[in-house]
Design an enzyme around this catalytic site. Structure first.
Site, mmCIF file in Angstrom:
data_model
loop_
_atom_site.group_PDB
_atom_site.id
_atom_site.type_symbol
_atom_site.label_atom_id
_atom_site.label_comp_id
_atom_site.label_asym_id
_atom_site.label_seq_id
_atom_site.Cartn_x
_atom_site.Cartn_y
_atom_site.Cartn_z
ATOM 1 N N THR A 67 -6.566 7.315 -16.481
ATOM 2 C CA THR A 67 -5.573 7.599 -15.353
ATOM 3 C C THR A 67 -5.599 8.923 -15.115
ATOM 4 O O THR A 67 -6.389 9.722 -15.543
ATOM 5 C CB THR A 67 -4.033 7.196 -15.735
ATOM 6 O OG1 THR A 67 -3.433 7.242 -14.494
ATOM 7 C CG2 THR A 67 -3.577 7.949 -16.600
ATOM 8 N N LYS A 71 -9.849 9.693 -13.399
ATOM 9 C CA LYS A 71 -10.398 8.841 -12.886
ATOM 10 C C LYS A 71 -11.917 9.010 -12.251
ATOM 11 O O LYS A 71 -12.802 8.125 -12.163
ATOM 12 C CB LYS A 71 -9.620 8.020 -11.842
ATOM 13 C CG LYS A 71 -8.445 7.348 -12.421
ATOM 14 C CD LYS A 71 -7.661 6.674 -11.557
ATOM 15 C CE LYS A 71 -6.169 6.090 -12.245
ATOM 16 N NZ LYS A 71 -5.433 5.274 -11.427
ATOM 17 N N ASN A 92 -10.753 3.260 -13.506
ATOM 18 C CA ASN A 92 -9.696 3.256 -14.298
ATOM 19 C C ASN A 92 -9.662 2.307 -15.612
ATOM 20 O O ASN A 92 -8.875 2.277 -16.490
ATOM 21 C CB ASN A 92 -8.480 2.743 -13.162
ATOM 22 C CG ASN A 92 -8.563 1.182 -13.195
ATOM 23 O OD1 ASN A 92 -9.567 0.665 -13.058
ATOM 24 N ND2 ASN A 92 -7.244 0.594 -13.332
ATOM 25 N N ASP A 107 -7.559 -1.016 -10.010
ATOM 26 C CA ASP A 107 -6.566 -0.527 -9.119
ATOM 27 C C ASP A 107 -6.584 -1.173 -7.920
ATOM 28 O O ASP A 107 -5.649 -1.569 -7.288
ATOM 29 C CB ASP A 107 -6.785 1.233 -9.074
ATOM 30 C CG ASP A 107 -6.175 1.851 -10.264
ATOM 31 O OD1 ASP A 107 -5.352 1.306 -10.931
ATOM 32 O OD2 ASP A 107 -6.651 3.050 -10.430
ATOM 33 N N ALA A 132 -5.714 11.207 -1.401
ATOM 34 C CA ALA A 132 -7.338 11.097 -1.321
ATOM 35 C C ALA A 132 -7.614 11.025 -2.635
ATOM 36 O O ALA A 132 -9.142 11.336 -2.876
ATOM 37 C CB ALA A 132 -7.882 11.836 -0.335
ATOM 38 N N GLY A 134 -8.215 9.693 -6.818
ATOM 39 C CA GLY A 134 -8.938 8.368 -7.506
ATOM 40 C C GLY A 134 -8.285 7.084 -7.190
ATOM 41 O O GLY A 134 -8.920 6.070 -6.827
ATOM 42 N N ALA A 135 -6.642 7.128 -7.302
ATOM 43 C CA ALA A 135 -5.946 5.948 -7.109
ATOM 44 C C ALA A 135 -5.881 5.826 -5.664
ATOM 45 O O ALA A 135 -6.147 4.742 -5.000
ATOM 46 C CB ALA A 135 -4.554 6.296 -7.500
ATOM 47 N N VAL A 223 2.100 3.749 -4.741
ATOM 48 C CA VAL A 223 1.333 3.495 -6.120
ATOM 49 C C VAL A 223 2.071 3.683 -7.303
ATOM 50 O O VAL A 223 1.781 3.473 -8.532
ATOM 51 C CB VAL A 223 -0.119 3.902 -6.175
ATOM 52 C CG1 VAL A 223 -0.662 3.408 -4.986
ATOM 53 C CG2 VAL A 223 0.006 5.383 -6.257
ATOM 54 N N TYR A 225 4.826 3.812 -10.095
ATOM 55 C CA TYR A 225 6.008 2.780 -10.948
ATOM 56 C C TYR A 225 6.635 3.519 -11.926
ATOM 57 O O TYR A 225 7.679 2.615 -12.564
ATOM 58 C CB TYR A 225 5.063 1.601 -11.476
ATOM 59 C CG TYR A 225 4.446 2.114 -12.716
ATOM 60 C CD1 TYR A 225 4.938 1.927 -13.857
ATOM 61 C CD2 TYR A 225 2.854 2.613 -12.733
ATOM 62 C CE1 TYR A 225 4.139 2.258 -15.048
ATOM 63 C CE2 TYR A 225 2.437 2.929 -13.976
ATOM 64 C CZ TYR A 225 3.110 2.624 -15.199
ATOM 65 O OH TYR A 225 2.217 2.990 -16.121
#
Length: 276
Positions: A67, A71, A92, A107, A132, A134-135, A223, A225
């Site tokens: 994470t 990534k 990931n 992801d 912009a 990794g996720a 994204v 949580y």
């Protein structure tokens, strides 16, 4: 057989990943241990990530999740990539098998599964995306895979946003992928807005933009949580936007990674119900 898995990241002490993986393993009646490698816990250096992967292999790990902020940094350390990971340019999930390190990206599949489940029929005519990294690359890939006609990107690192737009534009020539210099420009005309930056996490408090930019006709997705509801997500809901939290993505990406690690199919709805 038993499984040993992990997560590499910076500032991940409160991650829910160990609980998700170990609880589902117990539900399936298999022995699985999931451990954190938090680089915030020591004074690392440029070789910290490489060292961690080497030690995981030596200790017999079956695989590890990766994470923020690793990534993309992890890719040169791997032997091969799945098609999705190569296209997205971010990993990931790393599986250690037969002396090889194989990088995957769950992801994007986790985001897509959660989006379809939460907002079936939502307009993807024009999507504004903030972030912009990794996720973000995985989310953008998911949105375009689901049929987004136009995707407008904004990131404070403009060169990173431009590079992502170029890559996605080549992968999805039927769609229009643009980069904006102001965050307001990706939100104003969007049918939906995605927030993929780390701003809003417990470890990165705040909001990446003002909720005043959002409109009730738009859907809003995040994204993040942890916390379960960010300040921005709560504000979007109050404005009347349809909202998607990051919880479903977190659960479904974990489920896809669990399957890669173990070869067993987890109960995704059960994992979502038991998430805490």
């Amino acid at each position: 057989m038993s499984w040993l898995c992990g997560l590499v990241g910076d500032g991940i002490a409160k991650s829910r990943s160990p609980a998700m993986h170990e609880r589902e393993a117990r539900n399936l009646g298999i022995p699985l241990v999931y451990r954190l490698a938090d680089t915030a816990a020591w004074q690392g250096n440029a070789g910290a990530l490489a060292d961690i992967l080497c030690w995981m292999e030596r200790l017999g790990f079956n695989g590890t999740n990766v994470t923020h902020p690793y990534k993309q940094m992890v890719i040169p350390l791997l032997d091969t990539l799945s098609d999705a990971a190569r296209a997205i340019g971010a990993v990931n999930t790393v599986v250690f098998r037969d002396g090889k390190r194989v990088g995957h990206n769950t992801d994007w599949s986790g985001y897509a599964a959660n989006f379809r489940r939460t907002l079936p029929g939502a307009s993807l005519q024009r999507v504004g995306q903030v972030g912009a990294g990794g996720a973000a690359a995985a989310v953008a890939y998911a949105l375009l895979s689901m049929g987004a006609a136009r995707l407008d990107l904004f990131d404070v690192a403009t060169e990173r946003a431009a590079a992502l737009a170029d890559r996605l534009g080549n992968l999805f020539p039927q769609a229009q992928v643009t980069v904006a210099s102001r965050v307001a420009d990706v939100i104003a005309e969007a049918s939906g807005v995605v927030q993929t930056s780390p701003i809003g996490m417990d470890s990165h408090p705040g909001t990446p933009f003002s909720a005043d930019l959002l409109q009730s006709r738009q859907w809003f997705s995040e994204v993040i949580y942890f916390p379960r509801e960010t300040e921005l997500l709560a504000a979007a809901r109050e404005k009347g936007c349809q909202t998607v939290s990051g919880i479903g993505m977190a659960v479904f990406q974990a489920a896809d990674a669990f399957e890669l690690f173990t070869g067993l199919v987890p109960d995704r709805e059960r994992m979502l119900k038991e998430f805490d």
